[in-house]
Write a protein that holds these residues in place. Structure first.
Motif, PDB file in Angstrom:
ATOM      1  N   GLU A  94      -3.155   3.342 -13.507  1.00  0.00           N
ATOM      2  CA  GLU A  94      -2.972   3.992 -12.197  1.00  0.00           C
ATOM      3  C   GLU A  94      -4.205   3.810 -11.305  1.00  0.00           C
ATOM      4  N   LYS A  98      -4.546   1.818  -7.625  1.00  0.00           N
ATOM      5  CA  LYS A  98      -5.176   2.452  -6.449  1.00  0.00           C
ATOM      6  C   LYS A  98      -6.293   1.562  -5.902  1.00  0.00           C
ATOM      7  N   HIS A 101      -4.866  -1.246  -3.921  1.00  0.00           N
ATOM      8  CA  HIS A 101      -4.443  -0.713  -2.615  1.00  0.00           C
ATOM      9  C   HIS A 101      -5.647  -0.566  -1.680  1.00  0.00           C
ATOM     10  N   ARG A 128       4.478   2.422 -14.983  1.00  0.00           N
ATOM     11  CA  ARG A 128       3.271   3.097 -14.464  1.00  0.00           C
ATOM     12  C   ARG A 128       2.736   2.364 -13.233  1.00  0.00           C
ATOM     13  N   GLU A 131       5.395   3.078 -10.308  1.00  0.00           N
ATOM     14  CA  GLU A 131       5.350   4.467  -9.823  1.00  0.00           C
ATOM     15  C   GLU A 131       4.130   4.700  -8.935  1.00  0.00           C
ATOM     16  N   THR A 132       2.976   4.190  -9.365  1.00  0.00           N
ATOM     17  CA  THR A 132       1.755   4.370  -8.575  1.00  0.00           C
ATOM     18  C   THR A 132       1.857   3.595  -7.263  1.00  0.00           C
ATOM     19  N   GLU A 134       4.548   2.843  -5.610  1.00  0.00           N
ATOM     20  CA  GLU A 134       5.501   3.525  -4.714  1.00  0.00           C
ATOM     21  C   GLU A 134       4.857   4.729  -4.039  1.00  0.00           C
ATOM     22  N   GLU A 135       4.041   5.458  -4.783  1.00  0.00           N
ATOM     23  CA  GLU A 135       3.334   6.616  -4.213  1.00  0.00           C
ATOM     24  C   GLU A 135       2.413   6.181  -3.079  1.00  0.00           C
ATOM     25  N   LEU A 136       1.750   5.045  -3.270  1.00  0.00           N
ATOM     26  CA  LEU A 136       0.781   4.559  -2.281  1.00  0.00           C
ATOM     27  C   LEU A 136       1.465   3.863  -1.111  1.00  0.00           C
TER      28      LEU A 136
END
Length: 309
Positions: A94, A98, A101, A128, A131-132, A134-136
């Motif tokens: 994760e 980040k 990104h 994993r 999901e990370t 998509e959040e960002l």
């Protein structure tokens, strides 16, 4: 024309780099449940028996470097930027997504350093990542599910096993068996048609068809310490069975589910299997592992390029 930047996200299980990290690492594997002192002691002793700590962390970083260099040398339109994300120790998957990104890279190809697909292994890594991402937001992920059918993956193992076989005498060759193996997983994967088992069998058959070794078998190794049943037969039980029923005198262990020298190979094969084979008064052999072999690295180059193109 400027090259397109793509993050090469290499995913791996992870391993402690120093003895002080063993308990923290073991706790993470156990989902946050702290292992007993005895469990930590046993794992520490295993690491000590292979030289103090596993060479895996160093090899994994070398594999990432070799794969990135080979990818960038093999084409002129993409600039692959390397990142390493680990499942059970820093740098965690994760955190690395980040970082990608923050670095402003919007396209990622992810590959797990495990050739066979399973819902409990490869899928869990890629989930994993997704999901990370998509959040960002704003990141496109191209995930490699499996690469066990890559011709150069098979080519590496054929060469490695055949070279080991050639070191044997004619008598040893006549009574030799290759035991192909991968890390065992809980049997419950069968409940949802997980392809892991069949993929290992497919790998074994593809490699064996190009070998001069007369016999082969498929087994599992390094199962976890949980009460539920795990895939078998375990390589130790399989060895005893083959010795008793077939009388083989030479055992060539090919842990094709693994891609590097590490604890599961250096201890589970080179210590436990070797001790058993010597007790049976037979010959133990283990071909070299892929590590950064150029043919092996090229197998991953091929699959990554297919994924981004």
């Amino acid at each position: 024309m400027a090259k397109k930047k793509v993050a090469l996200l290499v995913l791996a299980y992870g391993t402690p780099e120093k003895e002080q990290d063993i308990e923290k690492y073991y706790t993470h594997i156990r989902g946050g449940r702290k292992p007993s002192n005895e469990m930590v002691e046993e794992l520490t002793e295993r690491y000590q028996s292979i030289g103090g700590i596993s060479p895996l962390a160093k090899i994994t970083r070398s594999q990432v470097q070799a794969l990135t260099a080979a990818l960038n040398n093999s084409q002129s339109t993409i600039d692959f930027v390397p990142y390493l994300g680990l499942k059970h120790i820093e740098p965690f998957i994760e955190d690395v997504v980040k970082q990608i990104h923050e670095d402003g890279v919007t396209e990622v190809v992810s590959i797990v350093l495990a050739p066979h697909y399973s819902t409990l292994s490869v899928k869990s890594y890629n989930d994993r990542v997704r999901e990370t991402a998509e959040e960002l937001g704003g990141i496109t992920i191209h995930a490699v599910d499996s690469w066990y059918t890559e011709p150069k993956f098979t080519e590496f193992w054929v060469k490695s096993i055949q070279e080991e076989f050639e070191t044997l005498s004619d008598t040893e060759k006549a009574n030799a068996v290759v035991i192909f193996s991968a890390h065992s997983l809980p049997e419950r994967i069968r409940n949802y048609n997980d392809p892991y088992e069949s993929q290992l069998k497919e790998t074994a058959a593809a490699i064996f068809s190009q070998l001069e070794v007369p016999f082969y078998a498929v087994g599992w190794q390094s199962e976890g310490k949980t009460p539920e049943p795990w895939l078998g037969p375990d390589v130790l039980d399989l060895t005893k069975q083959l010795h008793q029923e077939k009388g083989y005198q030479t055992y060539i262990y090919a842990p094709v589910g693994f891609v590097a020298d590490h604890l599961e190979v250096l201890y589970d094969n080179d210590t436990e299997c070797k001790e058993l084979v010597e007790e049976l008064e037979a010959k133990y052999c283990r071909p070299v592992m892929p590590n950064t072999d150029p043919v092996f690295i090229q197998s991953m180059v091929d699959v990554v390029l297919k994924q981004v193109k």
